[in-house]
Design an enzyme around this catalytic site. Sequence first.
Site, PDB file in Angstrom:
ATOM      1  N   HIS A 163      -4.961  -0.522   4.793  1.00  0.00           N
ATOM      2  CA  HIS A 163      -4.744  -0.994   3.424  1.00  0.00           C
ATOM      3  C   HIS A 163      -6.091  -1.312   2.760  1.00  0.00           C
ATOM      4  O   HIS A 163      -6.377  -0.825   1.655  1.00  0.00           O
ATOM      5  CB  HIS A 163      -3.859  -2.246   3.445  1.00  0.00           C
ATOM      6  CG  HIS A 163      -3.572  -2.805   2.096  1.00  0.00           C
ATOM      7  ND1 HIS A 163      -2.443  -2.497   1.373  1.00  0.00           N
ATOM      8  CD2 HIS A 163      -4.276  -3.663   1.306  1.00  0.00           C
ATOM      9  CE1 HIS A 163      -2.470  -3.122   0.211  1.00  0.00           C
ATOM     10  NE2 HIS A 163      -3.579  -3.845   0.154  1.00  0.00           N
ATOM     11  N   GLU A 164      -6.900  -2.107   3.448  1.00  0.00           N
ATOM     12  CA  GLU A 164      -8.193  -2.483   2.878  1.00  0.00           C
ATOM     13  C   GLU A 164      -9.145  -1.293   2.822  1.00  0.00           C
ATOM     14  O   GLU A 164     -10.003  -1.220   1.938  1.00  0.00           O
ATOM     15  CB  GLU A 164      -8.816  -3.625   3.688  1.00  0.00           C
ATOM     16  CG  GLU A 164      -7.988  -4.902   3.710  1.00  0.00           C
ATOM     17  CD  GLU A 164      -7.653  -5.427   2.321  1.00  0.00           C
ATOM     18  OE1 GLU A 164      -8.432  -5.189   1.380  1.00  0.00           O
ATOM     19  OE2 GLU A 164      -6.591  -6.071   2.179  1.00  0.00           O
ATOM     20  N   HIS A 178      -8.753   0.375  -0.531  1.00  0.00           N
ATOM     21  CA  HIS A 178      -9.520  -0.316  -1.567  1.00  0.00           C
ATOM     22  C   HIS A 178     -11.011   0.012  -1.442  1.00  0.00           C
ATOM     23  O   HIS A 178     -11.679   0.314  -2.430  1.00  0.00           O
ATOM     24  CB  HIS A 178      -9.346  -1.833  -1.439  1.00  0.00           C
ATOM     25  CG  HIS A 178      -7.968  -2.325  -1.760  1.00  0.00           C
ATOM     26  ND1 HIS A 178      -7.272  -1.936  -2.886  1.00  0.00           N
ATOM     27  CD2 HIS A 178      -7.161  -3.219  -1.111  1.00  0.00           C
ATOM     28  CE1 HIS A 178      -6.096  -2.559  -2.913  1.00  0.00           C
ATOM     29  NE2 HIS A 178      -6.002  -3.320  -1.842  1.00  0.00           N
TER      30      HIS A 178
END
Length: 420
Positions: free
Chosen positions: A18-19, A22
């Site tokens: 997920h990170e 980003h």
Amino acid sequence: MSTVIAFIVIFGALVFFHELGHFVFAKRAGILCREFAIGFGPKVFSHKKGETVYTIRLLPIGGFVRMAGEDPEMIEIKPGYRIGLLFDKEEMVKKIIINNKEKFPDARIVEVETADIERDLFIKGYAEDAPEQLQTFRISPVANIVEDGTETQIAPIDRQFGSKTLGQRTMAIFAGPMMNFILAFVVFIIIAFLQGVPSNDPKLGELTPDGVARDAGLKQGDIVQSIGGAEISSWQDVVEIIRKSPNKPLEFEVKRGGKDANITVTPKEQEVDGKKIGIIGVYSPVEKSPLQAVKFGFDQTYFWTKEIFVMLGKLVTGQFSINMLSGPVGIYVSTDTVAKSGIYYLMRWAAILSINLGIMNLLPIPALDGGRLMFFAVEALRGKPIDRQKEGMVHFIGFALLMLLMLVVTWNDIQRFFLK
């Protein structure tokens, strides 16, 4: 211990990817990423590579990418400050020393007249070795500010999150949940490659060692042409006839190696949900092919995405109680149960959790990615961004409410699983 390891690996992987979404799209947009963190709270591990500090923190309940411009940037260098300057080979300032200047004997001491470390990147002032001459010192765009022994890279305005286009900012935020869906899709494909994709062909799959099918003489790969005189065209036909015939001899006509064979099998009786059905100890057939694996990955990702949205709809309409929600404790207990069923079930569980994390983060709730995307949508409609202080206050309140919800859900989980 195996459950603890499985939980840490699964939860860590979900947060990491997920990170990573980003991080990758922020870097593509030219945003300075100060920290890539897994977990919250005190640092357990820290390593700096390039511009970014990679950390693992104590509480494994999430993660973050700290982008320049999202928090107040740097300290303000005001007129009258006495600072130390170190220079690179091009005579540009590479370090700005705020205090403890005695630790940098090679630094040039300057009394600041004016400074800009975000836009024009300069410091004007009077150096100790030329106190009567006002000088201008150019700052390197990758210079560091040193305060209390800690170095922090400056962030010129073009490296800050807020300076990027609406599209770039939107993609940097949306990429986190997007990576969760991609991760689930890939995991389902891997499962299909390793385990095979269920097929509806009337072909016998793997036989259980203690099943009546093996004892009767059936073999994996046999193509069922008829059962008890009834023509068979699909695996579903095989299942239905067997289930309806507990303890009844059935004559299987199968094709094996190009030859026909007739084998009598008597399904064993088993009770399921109060009903007596027949079983013979044969798994459904599977097909291993790249195209089928990709299709399986897409179908499973779509199916579970739809199922989770249905559950969210029930929560909104009151058909699903908040007491039925699960937090980290509930996920841990479920992981323990799933892990006992084998690695493929654990992989499937990880994929479902990844989809769930992606969907939850896309909800238009302040402090979540969906909340930030909602502000971007308002910005697109207004033609200008909302005041940062007001947006920050909304996100702060949203984060506080989320933490409260997390505490309630966690307490419910503890009561449900450990205080019965």
